[in-house]
Design an enzyme around this catalytic site. Structure first.
Site, short mmCIF file in Angstrom:
data_model
loop_
_atom_site.label_atom_id
_atom_site.label_comp_id
_atom_site.label_asym_id
_atom_site.label_seq_id
_atom_site.Cartn_x
_atom_site.Cartn_y
_atom_site.Cartn_z
N ASP A 177 -3.54 -6.06 0.37
CA ASP A 177 -2.98 -5.44 -0.04
C ASP A 177 -1.40 -5.68 -0.81
OD1 ASP A 177 -1.26 -3.12 -0.16
OD2 ASP A 177 -0.73 -2.60 1.79
N TYR A 225 -3.62 5.78 12.19
CA TYR A 225 -3.00 4.70 10.69
C TYR A 225 -1.56 5.07 10.06
CZ TYR A 225 -2.59 1.02 6.93
OH TYR A 225 -1.80 0.20 5.26
#
Lengths: 124, 124
Positions: free
Chosen positions: A38, A14
């Site tokens: 997020d 990632y």
């Protein structure tokens, strides 16, 4: 259930794919119906298309991620990592927790950073 | 909802009280019906009395905690921290996520460390 080695590899991948500026590849780590929070407490981003848009926008800011230590796994379907997100003149210190599905894709990502987890590094 | 400053202070206080060897004081940071998953995926520890026992046992091993960076908050009721837990010859690298209740106590603690998040530091 995905094993701890797989989960930690996905977290490392990632960060690599994010820094390579490849939003489609990052989105491919996620399940089709995955949810991103997020940061935690802000409206979630849901589904593959919205997730790719989210990363396209994030990458266009020029932010670069760096792991703080190695990712940490668990004895279940979740793993976590500490990281810094750096832009010129701005440093965010965060922690992300990812929950995996049976196929080893990320079903949920939760990013921990709050109103004062920003810094302005000197010399930038 | 507890604010980010309170949550981060509780995480710092948790590390201090743990290293001071005070299991009752650590348990007092928790709600009466709190749940600990340490590590995530192992059977949880539930309730104030069991939590104090858990910390009494943990502290008797001589383990010492150290924050890696500062705790990270969020825009909701959760905060996280990266830490090391060190014993002579053994280093565990972990991440903990704490969920707070309306009274500012910890309702849930989840510790992320898996089968290979152990190290054997050289020179010990």
């Amino acid at each position: 259930m995905p094993d701890h080695v797989h989960m930690k590899n996905v977290l490392r991948r990632y960060v690599e794919l994010f820094n390579a500026g490849d939003p489609a590849a990052v989105a491919d780590l996620y399940a089709d119906d995955a949810v991103i929070e997020d940061p935690v407490g802000k409206p979630p981003v849901t589904g593959r298309a919205a997730i790719e848009e989210f990363y396209t926008a994030a990458m266009s800011s020029g932010v670069r991620l760096a792991l703080v230590g190695e990712p940490r796994a668990s004895y279940a379907d979740r793993a976590a990592m500490a990281f810094t997100a750096r832009l010129p003149g701005l440093l965010i210190e965060g922690i992300e927790v990812m929950t995996f599905d049976e196929d080893g894709r990320v079903a949920r990502m939760e990013a921990f950073w709050g109103p004062d987890d920003f810094g302005h590094p000197t010399g930038e």
